[in-house]
Motif scaffolding. Structure first.
Motif, PDB file in Angstrom:
ATOM      1  N   SER A  20       0.846  -1.190   0.000  1.00 35.09           N
ATOM      2  CA  SER A  20       0.000   0.000   0.000  1.00 35.09           C
ATOM      3  C   SER A  20       0.880   1.237   0.000  1.00 35.09           C
ATOM      4  N   CYS A  21       0.359   2.286  -0.585  1.00 34.93           N
ATOM      5  CA  CYS A  21       1.058   3.569  -0.575  1.00 34.93           C
ATOM      6  C   CYS A  21       0.020   4.652  -0.312  1.00 34.93           C
ATOM      7  N   ALA A  22       0.125   5.259   0.851  1.00 33.87           N
ATOM      8  CA  ALA A  22      -0.813   6.302   1.240  1.00 33.87           C
ATOM      9  C   ALA A  22      -0.230   7.662   0.898  1.00 33.87           C
ATOM     10  N   ALA A  23      -1.058   8.514   0.307  1.00 31.27           N
ATOM     11  CA  ALA A  23      -0.612   9.834  -0.109  1.00 31.27           C
ATOM     12  C   ALA A  23      -1.272  10.908   0.731  1.00 31.27           C
ATOM     13  N   SER A  24      -0.551  11.979   0.950  1.00 30.01           N
ATOM     14  CA  SER A  24      -1.098  13.132   1.658  1.00 30.01           C
ATOM     15  C   SER A  24      -0.537  14.388   1.012  1.00 30.01           C
ATOM     16  N   GLY A  25      -1.194  15.483   1.277  1.00 29.07           N
ATOM     17  CA  GLY A  25      -0.733  16.733   0.694  1.00 29.07           C
ATOM     18  C   GLY A  25      -1.626  17.152  -0.453  1.00 29.07           C
ATOM     19  N   ARG A  26      -1.068  17.170  -1.628  1.00 30.38           N
ATOM     20  CA  ARG A  26      -1.824  17.610  -2.798  1.00 30.38           C
ATOM     21  C   ARG A  26      -2.874  16.582  -3.210  1.00 30.38           C
ATOM     22  N   THR A  27      -3.701  16.938  -4.156  1.00 29.56           N
ATOM     23  CA  THR A  27      -4.795  16.081  -4.584  1.00 29.56           C
ATOM     24  C   THR A  27      -4.270  14.801  -5.215  1.00 29.56           C
ATOM     25  N   PHE A  28      -4.524  13.683  -4.550  1.00 27.05           N
ATOM     26  CA  PHE A  28      -4.017  12.387  -4.991  1.00 27.05           C
ATOM     27  C   PHE A  28      -4.539  12.033  -6.362  1.00 27.05           C
ATOM     28  N   SER A  29      -5.811  12.317  -6.619  1.00 28.93           N
ATOM     29  CA  SER A  29      -6.430  11.890  -7.874  1.00 28.93           C
ATOM     30  C   SER A  29      -5.850  12.621  -9.078  1.00 28.93           C
ATOM     31  N   GLY A  30      -5.052  13.633  -8.843  1.00 29.82           N
ATOM     32  CA  GLY A  30      -4.428  14.366  -9.929  1.00 29.82           C
ATOM     33  C   GLY A  30      -3.078  13.826 -10.352  1.00 29.82           C
ATOM     34  N   TYR A  31      -2.670  12.706  -9.791  1.00 28.45           N
ATOM     35  CA  TYR A  31      -1.361  12.140 -10.079  1.00 28.45           C
ATOM     36  C   TYR A  31      -1.467  10.729 -10.636  1.00 28.45           C
ATOM     37  N   ILE A  32      -0.732  10.490 -11.704  1.00 29.43           N
ATOM     38  CA  ILE A  32      -0.451   9.123 -12.109  1.00 29.43           C
ATOM     39  C   ILE A  32       0.434   8.516 -11.024  1.00 29.43           C
ATOM     40  N   MET A  33       0.167   7.265 -10.682  1.00 30.45           N
ATOM     41  CA  MET A  33       0.931   6.598  -9.635  1.00 30.45           C
ATOM     42  C   MET A  33       1.651   5.381 -10.195  1.00 30.45           C
ATOM     43  N   ALA A  34       2.765   5.051  -9.575  1.00 28.29           N
ATOM     44  CA  ALA A  34       3.560   3.928 -10.060  1.00 28.29           C
ATOM     45  C   ALA A  34       4.289   3.259  -8.910  1.00 28.29           C
ATOM     46  N   TRP A  35       4.730   2.056  -9.195  1.00 27.37           N
ATOM     47  CA  TRP A  35       5.611   1.313  -8.286  1.00 27.37           C
ATOM     48  C   TRP A  35       6.909   1.013  -9.033  1.00 27.37           C
ATOM     49  N   PHE A  36       7.998   1.176  -8.329  1.00 29.16           N
ATOM     50  CA  PHE A  36       9.322   0.803  -8.798  1.00 29.16           C
ATOM     51  C   PHE A  36       9.918  -0.150  -7.767  1.00 29.16           C
ATOM     52  N   ARG A  37      10.996  -0.803  -8.125  1.00 29.85           N
ATOM     53  CA  ARG A  37      11.715  -1.645  -7.172  1.00 29.85           C
ATOM     54  C   ARG A  37      13.210  -1.575  -7.443  1.00 29.85           C
ATOM     55  N   GLN A  38      13.965  -1.836  -6.394  1.00 27.26           N
ATOM     56  CA  GLN A  38      15.418  -1.792  -6.516  1.00 27.26           C
ATOM     57  C   GLN A  38      16.026  -2.903  -5.682  1.00 27.26           C
ATOM     58  N   ALA A  39      16.702  -3.821  -6.361  1.00 28.09           N
ATOM     59  CA  ALA A  39      17.431  -4.893  -5.694  1.00 28.09           C
ATOM     60  C   ALA A  39      18.853  -4.414  -5.418  1.00 28.09           C
ATOM     61  N   PRO A  40      19.537  -5.019  -4.454  1.00 32.15           N
ATOM     62  CA  PRO A  40      20.905  -4.592  -4.136  1.00 32.15           C
ATOM     63  C   PRO A  40      21.809  -4.635  -5.364  1.00 32.15           C
ATOM     64  N   GLY A  41      22.553  -3.562  -5.575  1.00 30.06           N
ATOM     65  CA  GLY A  41      23.501  -3.516  -6.674  1.00 30.06           C
ATOM     66  C   GLY A  41      22.895  -3.275  -8.039  1.00 30.06           C
ATOM     67  N   THR A  42      21.604  -2.977  -8.080  1.00 33.26           N
ATOM     68  CA  THR A  42      20.959  -2.729  -9.373  1.00 33.26           C
ATOM     69  C   THR A  42      20.315  -1.359  -9.393  1.00 33.26           C
TER      70      THR A  42
END
Length: 120
Positions: A20-42
């Motif tokens: 889950s990713c909870a947003a606060s501050g500006r209007t959430f519905s106005g943003y495209i959202m994404a998930w990224f990932r990072q493994a060690p050394g990459t």
């Protein structure tokens, strides 16, 4: 917009987790959202993105059919349901706001990351 990711943990191969990713501050519905990932050394890798209204999604090929991104605009939250997890999914997962491409430079806002570890 401030982003707070949660839901990571240790799971056996073949298991599931929901981030889950909870947003606060500006209007959430106005943003495209994404998930990224990072493994060690990459480098940080794009995983999935979702349009403003949630009707359009896209995924990196390696997670298609296993991961599902969704969002709940009234709750200011984006989710990543991860099924059939593999050891190679092990990484720190980050939520991000603002872009649509697979490049990190197109995303202006980032959460702090949540660790996902998949044991074989």
């Amino acid at each position: 917009v401030q982003l707070q990711a949660s839901g990571g943990g240790l799971v056996q191969a073949g298991g599931s987790l929901r981030l889950s990713c909870a947003a606060s501050g500006r209007t959430f519905s106005g943003y495209i959202m994404a998930w990224f990932r990072q493994a060690p050394g990459t480098e940080r890798e794009f995983v999935a993105a979702i349009s403003l209204n949630g009707r359009i999604t896209k995924y990196v090929d390696s997670v298609k059919g296993r991961f599902t991104i969704s969002r709940d605009n009234p709750k200011n939250t984006v989710y990543l349901q991860m099924n059939s997890l593999k050891p190679e999914d092990t990484a720190v997962y980050y939520c991000a706001a603002g872009g649509w491409t697979m490049s990190t430079i197109d995303y202006a806002y980032w959460g702090q990351g949540t660790q996902v570890t998949v044991s074989s």
